[in-house]
Scaffold this motif. Structure first.
Motif, PDB file in Angstrom:
ATOM      1  N   ALA A   1      30.630   3.508  31.668  1.00 24.49           N
ATOM      2  CA  ALA A   1      31.284   2.252  31.292  1.00 24.49           C
ATOM      3  C   ALA A   1      32.723   2.502  30.845  1.00 24.49           C
ATOM      4  O   ALA A   1      33.637   1.769  31.242  1.00 24.49           O
ATOM      5  CB  ALA A   1      30.492   1.558  30.186  1.00 24.49           C
ATOM      6  N   SER A   2      32.928   3.537  30.044  1.00 26.61           N
ATOM      7  CA  SER A   2      34.282   3.852  29.578  1.00 26.61           C
ATOM      8  C   SER A   2      35.177   4.280  30.739  1.00 26.61           C
ATOM      9  O   SER A   2      36.346   3.870  30.816  1.00 26.61           O
ATOM     10  CB  SER A   2      34.237   4.953  28.517  1.00 26.61           C
ATOM     11  N   ALA A   3      34.653   5.109  31.639  1.00 28.65           N
ATOM     12  CA  ALA A   3      35.439   5.556  32.787  1.00 28.65           C
ATOM     13  C   ALA A   3      35.797   4.371  33.683  1.00 28.65           C
ATOM     14  O   ALA A   3      36.924   4.291  34.197  1.00 28.65           O
ATOM     15  CB  ALA A   3      34.676   6.618  33.573  1.00 28.65           C
ATOM     16  N   MET A   4      34.864   3.435  33.868  1.00 23.58           N
ATOM     17  CA  MET A   4      35.146   2.251  34.688  1.00 23.58           C
ATOM     18  C   MET A   4      36.227   1.395  34.040  1.00 23.58           C
ATOM     19  O   MET A   4      37.091   0.841  34.730  1.00 23.58           O
ATOM     20  CB  MET A   4      33.873   1.429  34.914  1.00 23.58           C
ATOM     21  N   SER A   5      36.188   1.296  32.721  1.00 29.71           N
ATOM     22  CA  SER A   5      37.229   0.556  32.011  1.00 29.71           C
ATOM     23  C   SER A   5      38.593   1.214  32.228  1.00 29.71           C
ATOM     24  O   SER A   5      39.594   0.528  32.469  1.00 29.71           O
ATOM     25  CB  SER A   5      36.894   0.488  30.514  1.00 29.71           C
ATOM     26  N   CYS A   6      38.625   2.539  32.171  1.00 27.43           N
ATOM     27  CA  CYS A   6      39.874   3.267  32.414  1.00 27.43           C
ATOM     28  C   CYS A   6      40.361   3.051  33.839  1.00 27.43           C
ATOM     29  O   CYS A   6      41.572   2.906  34.075  1.00 27.43           O
ATOM     30  CB  CYS A   6      39.693   4.753  32.126  1.00 27.43           C
ATOM     31  N   LEU A   7      39.443   3.008  34.794  1.00 30.61           N
ATOM     32  CA  LEU A   7      39.828   2.707  36.181  1.00 30.61           C
ATOM     33  C   LEU A   7      40.409   1.292  36.281  1.00 30.61           C
ATOM     34  O   LEU A   7      41.353   1.054  37.045  1.00 30.61           O
ATOM     35  CB  LEU A   7      38.634   2.869  37.119  1.00 30.61           C
ATOM     36  N   GLY A   8      39.856   0.379  35.504  1.00 28.49           N
ATOM     37  CA  GLY A   8      40.422  -0.970  35.447  1.00 28.49           C
ATOM     38  C   GLY A   8      41.840  -0.954  34.915  1.00 28.49           C
ATOM     39  O   GLY A   8      42.722  -1.647  35.437  1.00 28.49           O
ATOM     40  N   ASP A   9      42.080  -0.132  33.883  1.00 22.38           N
ATOM     41  CA  ASP A   9      43.427  -0.017  33.324  1.00 22.38           C
ATOM     42  C   ASP A   9      44.411   0.511  34.367  1.00 22.38           C
ATOM     43  O   ASP A   9      45.539   0.025  34.478  1.00 22.38           O
ATOM     44  CB  ASP A   9      43.434   0.923  32.115  1.00 22.38           C
ATOM     45  N   VAL A  10      43.977   1.517  35.130  1.00 26.08           N
ATOM     46  CA  VAL A  10      44.839   2.099  36.161  1.00 26.08           C
ATOM     47  C   VAL A  10      45.163   1.052  37.227  1.00 26.08           C
ATOM     48  O   VAL A  10      46.324   0.894  37.618  1.00 26.08           O
ATOM     49  CB  VAL A  10      44.185   3.350  36.791  1.00 26.08           C
ATOM     50  N   ALA A  11      44.153   0.337  37.680  1.00 16.12           N
ATOM     51  CA  ALA A  11      44.384  -0.690  38.698  1.00 16.12           C
ATOM     52  C   ALA A  11      45.285  -1.800  38.167  1.00 16.12           C
ATOM     53  O   ALA A  11      46.189  -2.270  38.870  1.00 16.12           O
ATOM     54  CB  ALA A  11      43.048  -1.257  39.184  1.00 16.12           C
ATOM     55  N   ALA A  12      45.075  -2.204  36.915  1.00 19.48           N
ATOM     56  CA  ALA A  12      45.903  -3.254  36.321  1.00 19.48           C
ATOM     57  C   ALA A  12      47.360  -2.798  36.215  1.00 19.48           C
ATOM     58  O   ALA A  12      48.282  -3.587  36.462  1.00 19.48           O
ATOM     59  CB  ALA A  12      45.359  -3.657  34.951  1.00 19.48           C
ATOM     60  N   ALA A  13      47.560  -1.534  35.858  1.00 19.16           N
ATOM     61  CA  ALA A  13      48.928  -1.003  35.748  1.00 19.16           C
ATOM     62  C   ALA A  13      49.648  -1.043  37.094  1.00 19.16           C
ATOM     63  O   ALA A  13      50.867  -1.165  37.147  1.00 19.16           O
ATOM     64  CB  ALA A  13      48.891   0.426  35.208  1.00 19.16           C
ATOM     65  N   GLN A  14      48.871  -0.972  38.173  1.00 19.06           N
ATOM     66  CA  GLN A  14      49.442  -1.037  39.526  1.00 19.06           C
ATOM     67  C   GLN A  14      49.479  -2.462  40.059  1.00 19.06           C
ATOM     68  O   GLN A  14      49.828  -2.690  41.211  1.00 19.06           O
ATOM     69  CB  GLN A  14      48.618  -0.159  40.472  1.00 19.06           C
ATOM     70  N   LYS A  15      49.076  -3.405  39.218  1.00 12.69           N
ATOM     71  CA  LYS A  15      49.022  -4.826  39.570  1.00 12.69           C
ATOM     72  C   LYS A  15      48.021  -5.127  40.691  1.00 12.69           C
ATOM     73  O   LYS A  15      48.160  -6.110  41.415  1.00 12.69           O
ATOM     74  CB  LYS A  15      50.409  -5.358  39.908  1.00 12.69           C
ATOM     75  N   ASP A  16      47.014  -4.274  40.813  1.00 15.30           N
ATOM     76  CA  ASP A  16      45.917  -4.529  41.741  1.00 15.30           C
ATOM     77  C   ASP A  16      44.832  -5.249  40.933  1.00 15.30           C
ATOM     78  O   ASP A  16      43.859  -4.657  40.474  1.00 15.30           O
ATOM     79  CB  ASP A  16      45.382  -3.222  42.336  1.00 15.30           C
TER      80      ASP A  16
END
Length: 167
Positions: free
Chosen positions: A37-52
């Motif tokens: 769950a934490s890793a998926m949240s971090c992946l969400g942060d990465v995607a959000a930072a790229q505006k995806d």
């Protein structure tokens, strides 16, 4: 995950995503759903930072589902606020408001004052994005009052955000 966060902070999103994907796989293989769950949240942060935003939302929703499956209200509150920020960035302010309110409820249920303050700060920023400056000031004031009760160092980024809203 510090390596992933460091890569993300340096704008190396490809490396950050690869690190978090490896972590999610390792945690899943080891049966550690909280880690997934934490890793998926971090992946969400990465995607959000790229505006995806579509990918970010997918990752955050997967994370939220796992945190809820684990009855981890603090984790769920954090991801709900992240989803709220995502909706704010997409200018869907009503969806953001609903997510922020849900995050506040989860945070209050487990007594996470720092999460409450962070969410109030995000709500203040959302109000300012909508041109609702008085509402933003009231929310920033409420966030500042909660921060006063937290009394921890290391929360300076959120306090800086409050000051930015007040300027």
């Amino acid at each position: 995950s510090n390596l992933g966060v460091s890569a993300q902070d340096q704008g190396d999103y490809r490396s950050a995503a690869a690190i978090f994907e490896q972590l999610a796989l390792r945690f899943r293989t080891g049966g550690n759903l909280g880690g997934v769950a934490s890793a998926m949240s971090c992946l969400g942060d990465v995607a959000a930072a790229q505006k995806d935003y579509i990918l970010a939302r997918t990752h955050y929703q997967q994370s939220l589902g796992l945190f809820r499956q684990l009855n981890d209200q603090a984790g769920a509150a954090r991801v709900l606020a992240d989803l709220g920020n995502l909706m704010r960035d997409c200018r869907d302010y009503e969806a953001a408001r609903v997510l922020y309110l849900e995050s506040l409820q989860e945070s209050a249920a487990v007594g996470r004052r720092s999460s409450i303050a962070r969410t109030l700060t995000a709500m203040a920023e959302c109000a300012v994005c909508q041109g609702r400056y008085f509402r933003g000031l009231k929310l920033a004031g409420a966030a500042a009052a909660v921060w006063q009760t937290v009394g921890t160092e290391g929360e300076s980024a959120e306090q800086d955000a409050i000051r930015k809203v007040l300027e």
